[in-house]
Design an enzyme around this catalytic site. Structure first.
Site, PDB file in Angstrom:
ATOM      1  N   SER A  17       0.873  -1.165   0.080  1.00 52.78           N
ATOM      2  CA  SER A  17      -0.125  -0.119  -0.147  1.00 52.78           C
ATOM      3  C   SER A  17       0.968   1.137   0.017  1.00 52.78           C
ATOM      4  O   SER A  17       2.090   1.349   0.104  1.00 52.78           O
ATOM      5  CB  SER A  17      -0.882  -0.059   1.107  1.00 52.78           C
ATOM      6  OG  SER A  17      -0.217   0.250   2.434  1.00 52.78           O
ATOM      7  N   SER A 143      11.498   9.823   7.358  1.00 53.50           N
ATOM      8  CA  SER A 143      10.536  10.809   7.197  1.00 53.50           C
ATOM      9  C   SER A 143      11.007  12.282   7.882  1.00 53.50           C
ATOM     10  O   SER A 143      12.167  12.085   8.411  1.00 53.50           O
ATOM     11  CB  SER A 143       9.361  10.144   8.540  1.00 53.50           C
ATOM     12  OG  SER A 143       8.467  11.416   8.717  1.00 53.50           O
ATOM     13  N   TYR A 156       7.796   7.112  17.113  1.00 56.14           N
ATOM     14  CA  TYR A 156       8.122   6.907  15.579  1.00 56.14           C
ATOM     15  C   TYR A 156       9.279   7.720  15.376  1.00 56.14           C
ATOM     16  O   TYR A 156       9.986   7.425  14.608  1.00 56.14           O
ATOM     17  CB  TYR A 156       6.636   7.367  15.206  1.00 56.14           C
ATOM     18  CG  TYR A 156       6.755   7.540  13.750  1.00 56.14           C
ATOM     19  CD1 TYR A 156       6.658   6.484  12.719  1.00 56.14           C
ATOM     20  CD2 TYR A 156       6.885   8.866  13.066  1.00 56.14           C
ATOM     21  CE1 TYR A 156       6.808   6.430  11.434  1.00 56.14           C
ATOM     22  CE2 TYR A 156       6.606   8.898  11.606  1.00 56.14           C
ATOM     23  CZ  TYR A 156       6.502   7.689  10.771  1.00 56.14           C
ATOM     24  OH  TYR A 156       6.821   7.870   9.252  1.00 56.14           O
ATOM     25  N   LYS A 160      12.758   6.795  13.520  1.00 56.40           N
ATOM     26  CA  LYS A 160      13.407   7.278  12.269  1.00 56.40           C
ATOM     27  C   LYS A 160      14.339   7.986  12.564  1.00 56.40           C
ATOM     28  O   LYS A 160      15.317   8.222  11.463  1.00 56.40           O
ATOM     29  CB  LYS A 160      12.217   8.227  11.561  1.00 56.40           C
ATOM     30  CG  LYS A 160      10.635   7.355  11.206  1.00 56.40           C
ATOM     31  CD  LYS A 160      10.854   6.524  10.058  1.00 56.40           C
ATOM     32  CE  LYS A 160       9.582   6.027   9.639  1.00 56.40           C
ATOM     33  NZ  LYS A 160       9.776   5.054   8.480  1.00 56.40           N
ATOM     34  N   THR A 191      -1.605   8.485   2.059  1.00 51.92           N
ATOM     35  CA  THR A 191      -1.574   6.848   2.091  1.00 51.92           C
ATOM     36  C   THR A 191      -2.509   6.517   3.456  1.00 51.92           C
ATOM     37  O   THR A 191      -2.985   7.527   3.986  1.00 51.92           O
ATOM     38  CB  THR A 191      -0.312   6.275   2.538  1.00 51.92           C
ATOM     39  OG1 THR A 191       0.262   6.936   3.899  1.00 51.92           O
ATOM     40  CG2 THR A 191       0.846   6.828   1.473  1.00 51.92           C
TER      41      THR A 191
HETATM   42  N1  NAP Z   1       2.628   8.771   4.410  1.00 52.40           N
HETATM   43  C1  NAP Z   1       3.291   9.654   4.880  1.00 52.40           C
HETATM   44  O1  NAP Z   1       2.775  10.626   5.062  1.00 52.40           O
HETATM   45  C2  NAP Z   1       4.668   9.315   5.261  1.00 52.40           C
HETATM   46  C3  NAP Z   1       5.275  10.470   5.896  1.00 52.40           C
HETATM   47  C4  NAP Z   1       6.728  10.172   6.083  1.00 52.40           C
HETATM   48  C5  NAP Z   1       7.014   8.897   5.924  1.00 52.40           C
HETATM   49  N2  NAP Z   1       6.304   7.782   5.806  1.00 52.40           N
HETATM   50  C6  NAP Z   1       6.987   6.393   5.768  1.00 52.40           C
HETATM   51  O2  NAP Z   1       6.517   5.759   4.425  1.00 52.40           O
HETATM   52  C7  NAP Z   1       6.744   4.244   4.805  1.00 52.40           C
HETATM   53  C8  NAP Z   1       5.585   3.618   3.981  1.00 52.40           C
HETATM   54  O3  NAP Z   1       4.238   4.045   4.707  1.00 52.40           O
HETATM   55  P1  NAP Z   1       2.848   4.617   3.845  1.00 52.40           P
HETATM   56  O4  NAP Z   1       2.764   6.069   4.113  1.00 52.40           O
HETATM   57  O5  NAP Z   1       3.062   4.059   2.560  1.00 52.40           O
HETATM   58  O6  NAP Z   1       1.850   4.076   4.866  1.00 52.40           O
HETATM   59  P2  NAP Z   1       0.959   2.379   4.670  1.00 52.40           P
HETATM   60  O7  NAP Z   1       0.032   2.705   3.295  1.00 52.40           O
HETATM   61  O8  NAP Z   1       0.392   2.222   5.761  1.00 52.40           O
HETATM   62  O9  NAP Z   1       2.064   1.567   4.172  1.00 52.40           O
HETATM   63  C9  NAP Z   1       3.031   0.885   5.316  1.00 52.40           C
HETATM   64  C10 NAP Z   1       3.488  -0.576   4.609  1.00 52.40           C
HETATM   65  O10 NAP Z   1       4.348  -1.163   5.642  1.00 52.40           O
HETATM   66  C11 NAP Z   1       4.107  -2.379   5.455  1.00 52.40           C
HETATM   67  N3  NAP Z   1       4.038  -2.966   6.956  1.00 52.40           N
HETATM   68  C12 NAP Z   1       3.592  -2.316   7.935  1.00 52.40           C
HETATM   69  N4  NAP Z   1       4.002  -3.337   9.105  1.00 52.40           N
HETATM   70  C13 NAP Z   1       4.521  -4.221   8.737  1.00 52.40           C
HETATM   71  C14 NAP Z   1       4.981  -5.433   9.223  1.00 52.40           C
HETATM   72  N5  NAP Z   1       5.101  -5.821  10.407  1.00 52.40           N
HETATM   73  N6  NAP Z   1       5.660  -6.382   8.699  1.00 52.40           N
HETATM   74  C15 NAP Z   1       5.600  -6.205   6.998  1.00 52.40           C
HETATM   75  N7  NAP Z   1       5.224  -5.075   6.440  1.00 52.40           N
HETATM   76  C16 NAP Z   1       4.826  -4.087   7.162  1.00 52.40           C
HETATM   77  C17 NAP Z   1       2.559  -2.667   4.860  1.00 52.40           C
HETATM   78  O11 NAP Z   1       2.355  -3.947   4.504  1.00 52.40           O
HETATM   79  P3  NAP Z   1       1.433  -4.947   5.019  1.00 52.40           P
HETATM   80  O12 NAP Z   1       0.040  -4.405   5.695  1.00 52.40           O
HETATM   81  O13 NAP Z   1       1.014  -5.846   3.710  1.00 52.40           O
HETATM   82  O14 NAP Z   1       2.241  -5.742   6.386  1.00 52.40           O
HETATM   83  C18 NAP Z   1       2.458  -1.551   3.939  1.00 52.40           C
HETATM   84  O15 NAP Z   1       2.642  -1.906   2.765  1.00 52.40           O
HETATM   85  C19 NAP Z   1       6.631   4.075   6.287  1.00 52.40           C
HETATM   86  O16 NAP Z   1       7.924   3.867   6.384  1.00 52.40           O
HETATM   87  C20 NAP Z   1       6.353   5.568   6.714  1.00 52.40           C
HETATM   88  O17 NAP Z   1       6.946   5.817   8.179  1.00 52.40           O
HETATM   89  C21 NAP Z   1       5.120   7.888   5.238  1.00 52.40           C
END
Ligand code: NAP
Length: 265
Positions: A17, A143, A156, A160, A191
């Site tokens: 995702s 992040s 968190y 990071k 997301t």
């Molecule tokens: N969205 C933002 O605004 C933002 C900002 C800064 C940084 N980030 C970083 O971006 C990265 C991706 O997040 P996202 O925003 O795309 O959120 P997301 O849609 O919630 O995606 C998170 C992903 O991580 C995987 N994941 C979580 N826990 C896991 C586990 N225990 N084992 C295996 N996979 C796991 C999930 O896969 P499954 O559910 O299939 O396990 C999912 O594919 C993260 O590191 C987050 O900290 C996001």
């Protein structure tokens, strides 16, 4: 950019995702191999079916980032199959929505386990093969919260921040043989990160956040990540005005603290 990813073996965690899925969507148009990981195997198979038509070969490798003891075998299975790993997008992670004083240590540990220990553990597995190849890229989704602390995100933010210290050291130690490390610092990206964030009971927060829903589209973010990696950037910040505190903290710390107090809600 297109030739940069051609023929590369690319492993993406958190591919089911959000930003990881965005990376799959964009890279699937290239002649490369994508190994897509996450816990949700059914979802990953659907993604493979949908995006394999684009040109890339897609291989599903579902696993839980909390099961670090499985990483060696998983990596070996990829080496047996593909002989090399060129790029690891260490992207999977979970966020937090709970104040520090209400958060039991077990929740802080879980955040560190998934966001930090699992992340570096996977790099430790892949690194010897990259060293044998004398080339390799580790792209780490940190992040902006890896650069400054923020309300409701103490564990968190810690996880990071830790990534930056680790990967700066890893890069320096392995630069001579050609390791590239790109630290990715997104701001607000559309997301499910807020819904999936842990509350003070270690359960999913379950709530959308307007700020994130108004943020950058995940595919647009992925395009910027892919460009930054191809340009061999050491660090990249992706987002809009929410990136401002990063620069304020560096150049105008007093202003940074004033702004942060004002953001209390
Ligand atoms: N969205 C933002 O605004 C933002 C900002 C800064 C940084 N980030 C970083 O971006 C990265 C991706 O997040 P996202 O925003 O795309 O959120 P997301 O849609 O919630 O995606 C998170 C992903 O991580 C995987 N994941 C979580 N826990 C896991 C586990 N225990 N084992 C295996 N996979 C796991 C999930 O896969 P499954 O559910 O299939 O396990 C999912 O594919 C993260 O590191 C987050 O900290 C996001």
């Amino acid at each position: 950019m297109s030739t940069f990813y051609d023929q590369k073996i690319i492993w993406i965690t958190g591919a089911s995702s959000g930003i990881g899925l965005g990376l799959v969507k964009v890279l699937s148009k290239q002649s490369c191999t994508l190994i897509i990981s996450g816990r949700q195997e059914v979802e990953l198979q659907k993604i493979k079916q949908e995006y394999e038509k684009g040109g890339a070969e897609i291989y599903v490798l579902a696993f839980d980032l909390e099961h670090i003891s499985t990483f060696d075998k998983l990596t070996q299975s990829l080496i047996d199959k593909y002989k090399r790993i060129d790029i690891l997008f260490n992207n999977g992670g979970i966020s937090q929505r709970a104040i520090a004083s209400d958060t039991p240590l077990s929740v802080d540990r879980k955040l560190m386990e998934v966001n930090y220990f699992a992340n570096i553990a996977l790099s430790k597995c892949v690194l010897p093969y990259m060293q044998q190849q004398q080339s390799g890229i580790i792209a780490v989704t940190s992040s902006i919260t890896g650069k400054f602390g923020y309300y409701y995100r103490s564990g968190y933010a810690a996880s990071k921040h830790a990534l930056h210290g680790y990967y700066e050291s890893l890069y320096l130690e392995n630069k001579d043989w050609g390791l590239q490390v790109t630290m990715i610092c997104p701001g607000s990206i559309q997301t499910a990160i807020a819904q999936n964030a842990l509350n003070n009971e270690g359960k999913s927060n379950g709530k959308e956040e307007q700020r994130l829903q108004e943020g950058m589209d995940a595919e647009h973010c992925a395009k910027q990540i892919i460009k930054a990696v191809a340009q061999k950037k050491k660090e990249v910040f992706i987002g809009g005005s929410e990136l401002l505190p990063v620069y304020l903290k560096r150049w105008f710390p007093n202003l940074f603290w004033k702004l942060m107090y004002r953001l209390k809600h």
